[in-house]
Scaffold this motif. Structure first.
Motif, PDB file in Angstrom:
ATOM      1  N   SER A 223      71.255 -34.949   8.850  1.00 31.58           N
ATOM      2  CA  SER A 223      72.505 -34.448   9.423  1.00 31.58           C
ATOM      3  C   SER A 223      72.955 -35.328  10.587  1.00 31.58           C
ATOM      4  O   SER A 223      74.151 -35.599  10.749  1.00 31.58           O
ATOM      5  CB  SER A 223      72.337 -33.002   9.889  1.00 31.58           C
ATOM      6  N   LEU A 224      72.009 -35.777  11.415  1.00 30.09           N
ATOM      7  CA  LEU A 224      72.350 -36.697  12.497  1.00 30.09           C
ATOM      8  C   LEU A 224      73.002 -37.955  11.932  1.00 30.09           C
ATOM      9  O   LEU A 224      74.033 -38.427  12.430  1.00 30.09           O
ATOM     10  CB  LEU A 224      71.098 -37.074  13.286  1.00 30.09           C
ATOM     11  N   VAL A 225      72.389 -38.495  10.896  1.00 32.74           N
ATOM     12  CA  VAL A 225      72.926 -39.711  10.275  1.00 32.74           C
ATOM     13  C   VAL A 225      74.290 -39.425   9.639  1.00 32.74           C
ATOM     14  O   VAL A 225      75.233 -40.216   9.767  1.00 32.74           O
ATOM     15  CB  VAL A 225      71.947 -40.269   9.226  1.00 32.74           C
ATOM     16  N   GLY A 226      74.404 -38.277   8.956  1.00 33.17           N
ATOM     17  CA  GLY A 226      75.671 -37.925   8.329  1.00 33.17           C
ATOM     18  C   GLY A 226      76.808 -37.845   9.329  1.00 33.17           C
ATOM     19  O   GLY A 226      77.931 -38.307   9.077  1.00 33.17           O
ATOM     20  N   ALA A 227      76.532 -37.266  10.508  1.00 32.75           N
ATOM     21  CA  ALA A 227      77.547 -37.164  11.557  1.00 32.75           C
ATOM     22  C   ALA A 227      77.915 -38.547  12.090  1.00 32.75           C
ATOM     23  O   ALA A 227      79.100 -38.849  12.319  1.00 32.75           O
ATOM     24  CB  ALA A 227      77.041 -36.274  12.685  1.00 32.75           C
ATOM     25  N   LEU A 228      76.924 -39.406  12.292  1.00 30.84           N
ATOM     26  CA  LEU A 228      77.197 -40.754  12.782  1.00 30.84           C
ATOM     27  C   LEU A 228      78.004 -41.574  11.784  1.00 30.84           C
ATOM     28  O   LEU A 228      78.869 -42.370  12.172  1.00 30.84           O
ATOM     29  CB  LEU A 228      75.881 -41.468  13.103  1.00 30.84           C
ATOM     30  N   VAL A 229      77.736 -41.391  10.511  1.00 32.60           N
ATOM     31  CA  VAL A 229      78.515 -42.098   9.485  1.00 32.60           C
ATOM     32  C   VAL A 229      79.976 -41.670   9.513  1.00 32.60           C
ATOM     33  O   VAL A 229      80.884 -42.489   9.329  1.00 32.60           O
ATOM     34  CB  VAL A 229      77.891 -41.876   8.090  1.00 32.60           C
ATOM     35  N   GLU A 230      80.228 -40.391   9.766  1.00 39.68           N
ATOM     36  CA  GLU A 230      81.610 -39.919   9.892  1.00 39.68           C
ATOM     37  C   GLU A 230      82.331 -40.644  11.034  1.00 39.68           C
ATOM     38  O   GLU A 230      83.501 -41.006  10.917  1.00 39.68           O
ATOM     39  CB  GLU A 230      81.628 -38.404  10.146  1.00 39.68           C
ATOM     40  N   VAL A 231      81.613 -40.863  12.129  1.00 40.20           N
ATOM     41  CA  VAL A 231      82.189 -41.620  13.246  1.00 40.20           C
ATOM     42  C   VAL A 231      82.393 -43.077  12.846  1.00 40.20           C
ATOM     43  O   VAL A 231      83.432 -43.682  13.137  1.00 40.20           O
ATOM     44  CB  VAL A 231      81.279 -41.530  14.486  1.00 40.20           C
ATOM     45  N   GLY A 232      81.404 -43.645  12.164  1.00 43.52           N
ATOM     46  CA  GLY A 232      81.511 -45.039  11.725  1.00 43.52           C
ATOM     47  C   GLY A 232      82.653 -45.280  10.769  1.00 43.52           C
ATOM     48  O   GLY A 232      83.239 -46.376  10.733  1.00 43.52           O
ATOM     49  N   ARG A 233      83.013 -44.276  10.020  1.00 47.65           N
ATOM     50  CA  ARG A 233      84.134 -44.374   9.075  1.00 47.65           C
ATOM     51  C   ARG A 233      85.479 -44.112   9.744  1.00 47.65           C
ATOM     52  O   ARG A 233      86.528 -44.264   9.111  1.00 47.65           O
ATOM     53  CB  ARG A 233      83.937 -43.378   7.934  1.00 47.65           C
ATOM     54  N   GLY A 234      85.455 -43.688  11.011  1.00 46.49           N
ATOM     55  CA  GLY A 234      86.688 -43.409  11.725  1.00 46.49           C
ATOM     56  C   GLY A 234      87.245 -42.019  11.491  1.00 46.49           C
ATOM     57  O   GLY A 234      88.359 -41.704  11.931  1.00 46.49           O
ATOM     58  N   VAL A 254      78.647 -30.300   9.400  1.00 52.22           N
ATOM     59  CA  VAL A 254      78.113 -31.657   9.500  1.00 52.22           C
ATOM     60  C   VAL A 254      77.538 -32.077   8.138  1.00 52.22           C
ATOM     61  O   VAL A 254      76.717 -31.364   7.565  1.00 52.22           O
ATOM     62  CB  VAL A 254      77.008 -31.732  10.575  1.00 52.22           C
ATOM     63  N   PRO A 255      77.975 -33.216   7.604  1.00 50.31           N
ATOM     64  CA  PRO A 255      77.481 -33.643   6.285  1.00 50.31           C
ATOM     65  C   PRO A 255      76.028 -34.101   6.339  1.00 50.31           C
ATOM     66  O   PRO A 255      75.541 -34.546   7.388  1.00 50.31           O
ATOM     67  CB  PRO A 255      78.407 -34.804   5.919  1.00 50.31           C
ATOM     68  N   ILE A 256      75.326 -33.996   5.219  1.00 45.42           N
ATOM     69  CA  ILE A 256      73.942 -34.436   5.093  1.00 45.42           C
ATOM     70  C   ILE A 256      73.902 -35.611   4.119  1.00 45.42           C
ATOM     71  O   ILE A 256      74.378 -35.506   2.987  1.00 45.42           O
ATOM     72  CB  ILE A 256      73.041 -33.297   4.573  1.00 45.42           C
ATOM     73  N   VAL A 257      73.351 -36.734   4.555  1.00 45.28           N
ATOM     74  CA  VAL A 257      73.288 -37.920   3.704  1.00 45.28           C
ATOM     75  C   VAL A 257      72.130 -37.790   2.718  1.00 45.28           C
ATOM     76  O   VAL A 257      71.216 -36.997   2.911  1.00 45.28           O
ATOM     77  CB  VAL A 257      73.125 -39.200   4.562  1.00 45.28           C
ATOM     78  N   PRO A 258      72.140 -38.577   1.640  1.00 40.86           N
ATOM     79  CA  PRO A 258      71.071 -38.506   0.633  1.00 40.86           C
ATOM     80  C   PRO A 258      69.701 -38.842   1.227  1.00 40.86           C
ATOM     81  O   PRO A 258      69.591 -39.585   2.209  1.00 40.86           O
ATOM     82  CB  PRO A 258      71.494 -39.556  -0.404  1.00 40.86           C
ATOM     83  N   ALA A 259      68.658 -38.325   0.599  1.00 42.99           N
ATOM     84  CA  ALA A 259      67.296 -38.495   1.113  1.00 42.99           C
ATOM     85  C   ALA A 259      66.772 -39.913   0.944  1.00 42.99           C
ATOM     86  O   ALA A 259      65.928 -40.358   1.736  1.00 42.99           O
ATOM     87  CB  ALA A 259      66.358 -37.513   0.413  1.00 42.99           C
ATOM     88  N   ARG A 260      67.221 -40.644  -0.032  1.00 41.98           N
ATOM     89  CA  ARG A 260      66.585 -41.901  -0.413  1.00 41.98           C
ATOM     90  C   ARG A 260      66.556 -42.948   0.699  1.00 41.98           C
ATOM     91  O   ARG A 260      65.699 -43.827   0.715  1.00 41.98           O
ATOM     92  CB  ARG A 260      67.273 -42.494  -1.636  1.00 41.98           C
ATOM     93  N   GLY A 261      67.479 -42.865   1.665  1.00 39.26           N
ATOM     94  CA  GLY A 261      67.502 -43.856   2.729  1.00 39.26           C
ATOM     95  C   GLY A 261      66.578 -43.562   3.885  1.00 39.26           C
ATOM     96  O   GLY A 261      66.490 -44.353   4.832  1.00 39.26           O
TER      97      GLY A 261
END
Length: 292
Positions: A223-234, A254-261
């Motif tokens: 979720s932390l990563v998902g939120a940061l990606v939203e910022v990175g995308r503008g 807050v979005p959740i990114v896939p587990a594989r990363g």
């Protein structure tokens, strides 16, 4: 009873997470089966962090309790042999078989690899004695240099280039002790207060987002990563992060990114003399909480 510390690594691609589940292949299930085969009894395993399905571990830590006679039966070589045999039997039974994976199994490879099995005092608790856990999430965006060898532990985000500077500024908001309910799937009766010691955002060949905290709630890292990606995308900005921390709740979406990363990179422990006091402190604060 004597206590054994088990340091291990695994590729989470073909596991349904750490925790044992009936009818599903899990890291705990495979390790427990191997230990039970040697000891000829059920085994209870305590782990530093319960990883989700698809999450990898470069360095995971667990412990088990045994009696004096059983300590002579367990060795890295014997345990690893059973884990490799189990991995070999996997191919041909599931549709994920490939010539490379078959070659790995014949060469003595497995997707769980034991580093050490060591005797420790009963004061050591793999979960509660830990000072912190460190994870790293790897993302490939438009500006990344793709390494296909690392494809199984990278999220291939094929959109536009992410704004690393904006992500770093947003990450600063989260450092320190906060209620991370906005980023967690809470468990009834368990606290969502955590201390985030570090949240590095770096660009090399790929983007690496590496948080370190005393512990993590369920799905917190993704979720932390998902939120940061939203910022990175503008799509979001630093002010949104301030809101997530100041008004913690699940309604923020807050979005959740896939587990594989995601990879568990390591677990930090204090000196042996502090194992018991650290365990008591953490247990009083978080007993019953999931550590990711």
């Amino acid at each position: 009873m004597p206590r054994l510390r088990i340091d291990l690594a695994y590729n989470g691609a073909y596991f349904h997470g750490w925790a044992a589940q009936p009818g599903l292949r899990t890291v705990e299930g495979e390790l427990s089966d191997a230990l039970s085969t040697i000891l000829r009894r059920p085994v209870s395993i305590t782990v530093a962090g319960r990883t989700d399905a698809g999450v990898h571990a470069r360095h995971q830590v667990a412990h088990i309790d045994v009696d004096e006679a059983e300590t002579e039966l367990l060795s890295v070589r014997r345990l690893q042999g059973l884990l490799t045999q189990s991995y070999s039997r996997l191919w041909g039974q599931e549709p994920i078989a490939s010539s490379l994976s078959k070659l790995e199994s014949r060469s003595g490879m497995a997707d769980i690899w034991l580093k050490t099995v060591t005797h420790v005092s009963p004061d050591f608790d793999a979960r509660f004695s830990a000072l912190s856990r460190r994870y790293c999430y790897r993302i490939a965006d438009a500006a990344s240099v793709i390494d296909p060898i690392e494809r199984s532990n990278i999220w291939w985000n094929t959109g536009a280039e992410l704004d690393i500077d904006a992500m770093r500024k947003a990450a600063e908001v989260l450092l320190g002790e906060h209620d991370f309910l906005s980023f967690c799937r809470p468990r009834e009766g368990a606290t969502t207060i955590r201390t985030l010691k570090e949240l590095a955002v770096e660009r090399g060949d790929v983007i690496e987002i590496c948080p370190q905290a005393d512990a993590f709630c369920h799905s917190m890292v993704r979720s932390l990563v998902g939120a940061l990606v939203e910022v990175g995308r503008g799509r979001r900005n630093r002010d949104w992060f301030i809101e997530l921390v100041s008004t913690p709740c699940r309604k923020h979406g807050v979005p959740i990114v896939p587990a594989r990363g995601l990879t568990l990179e390591g677990v930090e422990y204090p000196e042996e003399a502090q194992w018991a006091s650290r365990a008591a402190q953490a247990r009083n604060r978080r007993e019953g909480a999931h550590n990711l």
